[in-house]
Design a protein around this motif. Structure first.
Motif, mmCIF file in Angstrom:
data_model
loop_
_atom_site.group_PDB
_atom_site.id
_atom_site.type_symbol
_atom_site.label_atom_id
_atom_site.label_comp_id
_atom_site.label_asym_id
_atom_site.label_seq_id
_atom_site.Cartn_x
_atom_site.Cartn_y
_atom_site.Cartn_z
ATOM 1 N N THR A 137 38.862 98.588 18.971
ATOM 2 C CA THR A 137 38.280 99.357 20.079
ATOM 3 C C THR A 137 36.818 99.701 19.822
ATOM 4 N N SER A 138 36.414 99.716 18.545
ATOM 5 C CA SER A 138 35.024 99.999 18.135
ATOM 6 C C SER A 138 34.560 101.414 18.465
ATOM 7 N N HIS A 139 35.475 102.326 18.754
ATOM 8 C CA HIS A 139 35.061 103.710 18.991
ATOM 9 C C HIS A 139 34.635 104.336 17.653
ATOM 10 N N PRO A 140 33.393 104.818 17.525
ATOM 11 C CA PRO A 140 32.914 105.346 16.241
ATOM 12 C C PRO A 140 33.794 106.442 15.637
ATOM 13 N N LYS A 141 34.235 107.411 16.442
ATOM 14 C CA LYS A 141 35.056 108.507 15.912
ATOM 15 C C LYS A 141 36.415 107.994 15.439
#
Length: 220
Positions: A137-141
């Motif tokens: 998903t590459s979501h930083p958090k």
């Protein structure tokens, strides 16, 4: 315990609307503390009653209820689905703590929702199949939460992707470096990145001092 819980259920079912919340809180607490001793028929009654009344229950009470029952291994399936379909604040503790199979977690994953993926990333434990999907998903958090979750199994490719992030991200570097399962080749990669950042920082300090016609701080 069985008789007491049955009595609570009957009282809640018959209570006037203005007192139902009081009984539901008592039922919630009794379920959390003694679910192992509750009969299957009473679990079914609990499931049916709570599923029916949640729509009329204020949001904060639903959040409190979800947090209380999320870890119970006897949380009924219908009630669990009802909580998962609720407001994100209600669903979050269920996503993070409820007993779910990998197939159930996969159905919950919403690649467009960082909040949902973040709740999943905090689950303990997590299989590498799930962590690979979350990393995708590459979501930083979400990536940082996975690195910090030592109960989340990371695949070799997962470690490689997170270490690429860590090259330019100190928080990710710290999180990965603290993992007991950190592969030696990833540890060496992080060490080289740290050395590079240190050299760059020292070079920047020297250039700053020279631009001010001062003796470089690092040479003093």
């Amino acid at each position: 315990m069985s008789v007491d819980f049955a009595t609570l259920l009957s009282a809640a079912e018959e209570a006037p609307e203005d007192r139902r919340g009081e009984w539901l809180r008592k039922i919630r607490d009794a379920f959390v503390t003694g679910s192992a001793n509750i009969s299957e028929s009473e679990i079914e009654r609990f499931d049916r009653l709570m599923t029916q009344v949640l729509d009329a229950t204020p949001l904060l009470e639903r959040v409190t209820f979800a947090k209380a029952v999320a870890k119970s291994p006897r949380l009924p399936q219908r009630l669990r689905k009802r909580l998962l379909s609720d407001n994100s604040m209600v669903a979050a503790p269920i996503i993070e703590h409820a007993h779910l199979t990998d197939d159930e977690i996969i159905r919950i994953i919403d690649i467009n929702s960082e909040a949902v993926c973040l709740s999943i990333a905090r689950r303990e434990p997590l299989s590498d199949h799930i962590t690979d999907l979350l990393i995708g998903t590459s979501h930083p958090k979400v990536l940082l939460a996975l690195a910090r979750n030592i109960e989340a199994t990371l695949s070799p490719s997962g470690f490689e992707i997170l270490s690429d992030v860590a090259v330019n991200d100190v928080e990710m570097d710290d999180a990965l470096s603290a993992r007991p399962d950190l592969p030696p080749e990833i540890a060496r990669k992080l060490t080289r990145a740290l050395e590079k950042r240190t050299r760059q920082r020292l070079t920047a300090m020297m250039e700053r001092d020279l631009s001010r016609t001062r003796r470089p701080f690092v040479l003093r």
